[in-house]
Every structure is written in C-alpha cells, then in structure tokens.
Design a protein around this motif. Structure first.
Motif, PDB file in Angstrom:
ATOM      1  N   LYS A 139       0.805  -1.210   0.000  1.00  0.00           N
ATOM      2  CA  LYS A 139       0.000   0.000   0.000  1.00  0.00           C
ATOM      3  C   LYS A 139       0.843   1.266   0.000  1.00  0.00           C
ATOM      4  N   ASP A 140       1.996   1.236   0.663  1.00  0.00           N
ATOM      5  CA  ASP A 140       2.840   2.427   0.693  1.00  0.00           C
ATOM      6  C   ASP A 140       3.340   2.783  -0.700  1.00  0.00           C
ATOM      7  N   GLU A 141       3.704   1.768  -1.481  1.00  0.00           N
ATOM      8  CA  GLU A 141       4.122   2.002  -2.861  1.00  0.00           C
ATOM      9  C   GLU A 141       2.972   2.558  -3.677  1.00  0.00           C
ATOM     10  N   VAL A 142       1.794   1.988  -3.503  1.00  0.00           N
ATOM     11  CA  VAL A 142       0.610   2.437  -4.237  1.00  0.00           C
ATOM     12  C   VAL A 142       0.347   3.908  -3.950  1.00  0.00           C
ATOM     13  N   VAL A 143       0.424   4.287  -2.673  1.00  0.00           N
ATOM     14  CA  VAL A 143       0.175   5.674  -2.290  1.00  0.00           C
ATOM     15  C   VAL A 143       1.228   6.596  -2.910  1.00  0.00           C
ATOM     16  N   ALA A 144       2.484   6.163  -2.908  1.00  0.00           N
ATOM     17  CA  ALA A 144       3.559   6.978  -3.490  1.00  0.00           C
ATOM     18  C   ALA A 144       3.320   7.202  -4.982  1.00  0.00           C
ATOM     19  N   VAL A 145       2.900   6.167  -5.691  1.00  0.00           N
ATOM     20  CA  VAL A 145       2.624   6.304  -7.128  1.00  0.00           C
ATOM     21  C   VAL A 145       1.406   7.191  -7.340  1.00  0.00           C
ATOM     22  N   ALA A 146       0.401   7.087  -6.488  1.00  0.00           N
ATOM     23  CA  ALA A 146      -0.776   7.944  -6.596  1.00  0.00           C
ATOM     24  C   ALA A 146      -0.412   9.412  -6.396  1.00  0.00           C
ATOM     25  N   GLN A 147       0.476   9.686  -5.452  1.00  0.00           N
ATOM     26  CA  GLN A 147       0.917  11.063  -5.250  1.00  0.00           C
ATOM     27  C   GLN A 147       1.664  11.577  -6.478  1.00  0.00           C
ATOM     28  N   LEU A 148       2.438  10.710  -7.105  1.00  0.00           N
ATOM     29  CA  LEU A 148       3.137  11.092  -8.331  1.00  0.00           C
ATOM     30  C   LEU A 148       2.125  11.379  -9.441  1.00  0.00           C
ATOM     31  N   ALA A 149       1.097  10.537  -9.557  1.00  0.00           N
ATOM     32  CA  ALA A 149       0.059  10.753 -10.566  1.00  0.00           C
ATOM     33  C   ALA A 149      -0.619  12.097 -10.348  1.00  0.00           C
ATOM     34  N   LYS A 150      -0.870  12.446  -9.092  1.00  0.00           N
ATOM     35  CA  LYS A 150      -1.544  13.715  -8.791  1.00  0.00           C
ATOM     36  C   LYS A 150      -0.694  14.896  -9.242  1.00  0.00           C
ATOM     37  N   ARG A 151       0.620  14.769  -9.071  1.00  0.00           N
ATOM     38  CA  ARG A 151       1.502  15.832  -9.543  1.00  0.00           C
ATOM     39  C   ARG A 151       1.466  15.939 -11.069  1.00  0.00           C
ATOM     40  N   CYS A 152       1.422  14.787 -11.743  1.00  0.00           N
ATOM     41  CA  CYS A 152       1.353  14.788 -13.208  1.00  0.00           C
ATOM     42  C   CYS A 152       0.073  15.436 -13.715  1.00  0.00           C
ATOM     43  N   LEU A 153      -0.993  15.353 -12.923  1.00  0.00           N
ATOM     44  CA  LEU A 153      -2.313  15.831 -13.344  1.00  0.00           C
ATOM     45  C   LEU A 153      -2.612  17.245 -12.884  1.00  0.00           C
ATOM     46  N   ASN A 154      -1.606  17.946 -12.364  1.00  0.00           N
ATOM     47  CA  ASN A 154      -1.819  19.318 -11.940  1.00  0.00           C
ATOM     48  C   ASN A 154      -2.366  20.143 -13.096  1.00  0.00           C
TER      49      ASN A 154
END
Length: 372
Positions: free
Chosen positions: A265-280
């Motif tokens: 789950k920690d990896e999943v959350v880290a990738v989700a945070q990266l996705a959110k930055r990409c979608l700014n």
C-alpha cells in the motif's frame, strides 16, 4: 522524406508484392484491428519473421501526412520500450507501414479485459508504468531531436511476449527544435487523456504528455477507464474522480481490488501522489517525464521514499481549480472554434497502436471521441 537525415535510409523498403504475399493478399482472416487511419494485418515475411502491416483504408491527404509522419518519427527512434518500425512500402498511394509484431495486445486490454490469465499484480503494473515513463522521457530528452508523442493512452501501449511495454502510434507526434517550448496546433487528442491547458490554449508542451501519462497511471491504479461510470449511470472523467478521492483521503477505497491485496500500500500511495503531480492543472507544477521516470525507477528498486498510508495528506502540488472543472464529459466544442469532434472506432489488435477496441463494455466512439 529523403531530406530526413539518417531517417528513411534506416527503414527497409518493401515491395507491394512482398507485402501482399506476407498478408495472403490482405486476407480478412489476417486482420488484427481497424483504426481511424487504417487496417492492421498480421503477416509473415520471406525470412519467417512475423510482422504487423498497416494499410490505409482510404486515400486522402490527412492519412498520407500521418503515415509519412510516423515513418519520419520512428525512423529516428531506438528504444526498447518503443515499437519498432521495420520498414515501409512506397509503391502505393499511401505508404504501407511494417512494424515488429507485438503479441499481447494493449495495456487497455490488460487493465480492462476480464481475462484471468492476464498478469495484473502490482509489481507488473509498476514495471509497466516505469517502462512507459522511460520511453516518453527518452522522446523528450534523449532522442536525436525532442519529440512530443501527443496521444499517450493505454490503448497506445502495446505489450510484448513478456508483457513489457511498447509505446506506439506516432501518427500525430511532432519533433521540435531544441529551443522550442511548445507547439501551437489544432487541438488533437482523446477525451479523458487531454491536457486541459492544451485544450484551452492550443499550445502543446512536454507537460501535456506528462498529463496524459498521469491518466494512464490512474488507470493502472484503479482499473477504471479514462471515461467511466462511477456509482450512478452518469459517465464521468476518471481524473476528477481520482483527484476528489485523493483530496478526501479515500485513495485506498478506489484502488483496484486486484492490487489492494498485494500488501504494498505504501508504494501504491507513493505512485498515486506522483500521478496527482502529473495531473496538476498548471503544467508548470507538473514534473518532467525524466523526473517521473527516475521516481518510478526508485520505487521499483525499493529506493523511493514512501508516504505511509496513515499519513495520506492532500498533495503538496498547487492546484488552481477543482478537478471537477475539467471533467471533459461535460465539455462542448461550441465555444472553441479551433476544435471539432469526430468519433473513431479503434480496433482490437495485438500489435500496433491504433489497434485498440474498447468494445468490451462501451465502444471507443462512445467513450473516447477524438478531437481533431
């Protein structure tokens, strides 16, 4: 084409007769898919190699330009995660394109098909995301000339025999000068993946590809289509659904059940945070694809810094407006004179980018109308 330094001479020139034999006279049984540009056939060359042959369905200037553009772009690219153009045939009114054969369909099929034989573990998804990011980073930063792909989406990511990613469909891609920061073009793309800044300004930047890649990451995380039905019967953009879930700290509620049980789950959350930055919504605050690729590689190799699941916070990026304001399903072109909506039905295929059908539950023409 002949003025393309080091380009065309790298691509083999096939005769029309050779490709007719390879495809059994373009036998319908050899069709792997039909897209907006043409029909893709499976073929076997004299030397026994299996290839994919793309043949235009009609003859018009637009298709000719896209076919030639794909030859121009792919003849300058050499990357393990980008589909290889083996050659072309120039004896026909519109060139025939010959690609390496990619056997395992598209990333869209992997994510969305109900096929239990497909490997869908979190490790597989993270590896695929890393490979795609590496390929796009190469296009932006390491190719002989910088290239904007301009149509990054899961149906344009092919998967080889080991389910390694191969970015494809370069018909609308553009090379740019080293000193250029953007292209000003007629808006072209696919609903659900289209950068909102580009939609408004007609200026495509490298960060527009970053946005589209962010959508692909969210598909990998959630198992949802770029335009999907959430709860009610109303279709809604995946980005707005994802962004609102992140802001409300409900990320783990929307993660695909198949990866939710992998215990990472920690990896999943880290990738989700990266996705959110990409979608700014503001492209200036999105990372570059080189930064994205490096961050994903660090996560894959266990060197990344995780955001623990009990510390999920609203992302640190600056968001100018609510993601709800960019739900493309509610957009109308009547206020945008430089756009027109056309529907295309993209085919099922195991080898070439435009070869993707979303007909499993909804047709491509219903779900992903192209802006062109």
């Amino acid at each position: 084409m002949s003025s393309n330094e080091g380009g065309l001479d790298k691509a083999k020139l096939f005769s029309s007769k050779e490709l007719e034999i390879a495809t059994d006279q373009y036998n319908e049984n050899r069709i792997l898919g039909c897209g907006g540009q043409g029909v893709v056939y499976k073929g076997m060359l004299f030397d026994g190699r299996i290839v994919a042959v793309k043949k235009s369905k009609t003859v018009n200037e637009g298709y000719l330009e896209q076919f030639i553009n794909e030859i121009f772009i792919l003849s300058q690219i050499d990357h393990r995660n980008i589909v290889k153009l083996l050659g072309c045939c120039l004896e026909t009114e519109v060139p025939l394109l010959v690609y390496e054969f990619i056997p395992n369909g598209t990333l869209s099929h992997l994510i969305h098909d109900q096929n239990e034989e497909y490997p869908r573990s979190w490790d597989i998804r993270l590896r695929i995301a890393t490979e795609i990011a590496s390929a796009i980073s190469y296009l932006h930063s390491s190719a002989s000339i910088p290239i904007y792909h301009r149509d990054i989406k899961s149906s344009n990511i092919l998967l080889d025999e080991k389910f390694r990613a191969k970015v494809s469909d370069f018909g609308t891609s553009r090379s740019i000068g080293i000193d250029q920061t953007h292209l000003t073009t007629q808006v072209l793309g696919t609903f659900g993946y289209l950068d909102p800044e580009y939609f408004q300004s007609s200026q495509f930047t490298e960060k527009s590809d970053v946005y589209s890649f962010g959508v692909v990451i969210v598909e990998l995380l959630t198992g949802k289509r770029a335009i999907s039905t959430f709860g009610s019967q109303e279709k809604r953009g995946l980005v707005s659904y994802f962004m609102s879930s992140m802001e409300e700290n409900h990320l783990l509620d929307i993660v695909d059940a198949e990866i939710g049980k992998d215990g990472q789950k920690d990896e999943v959350v880290a990738v989700a945070q990266l996705a959110k930055r990409c979608l700014n919504l503001d492209g200036r605050y999105r990372p570059t694809m080189k930064e994205v690729a490096m961050e994903l590689e660090r996560l894959r190799t266990g060197q990344g810094d995780y955001i623990h699941t009990d510390q999920i916070k609203q992302a640190e990026v600056v968001v100018r407006k609510s993601a709800e304001n960019w739900d493309f399903t509610s957009f109308s072109t009547e206020h945008y004179s430089n756009c027109s909506i056309t529907s295309t039905s993209e085919p099922e295929s195991a080898l070439e980018s435009e070869s993707e059908s979303e007909s499993e539950s909804e047709s491509e023409s219903d779900v992903h109308p192209h802006i062109c």
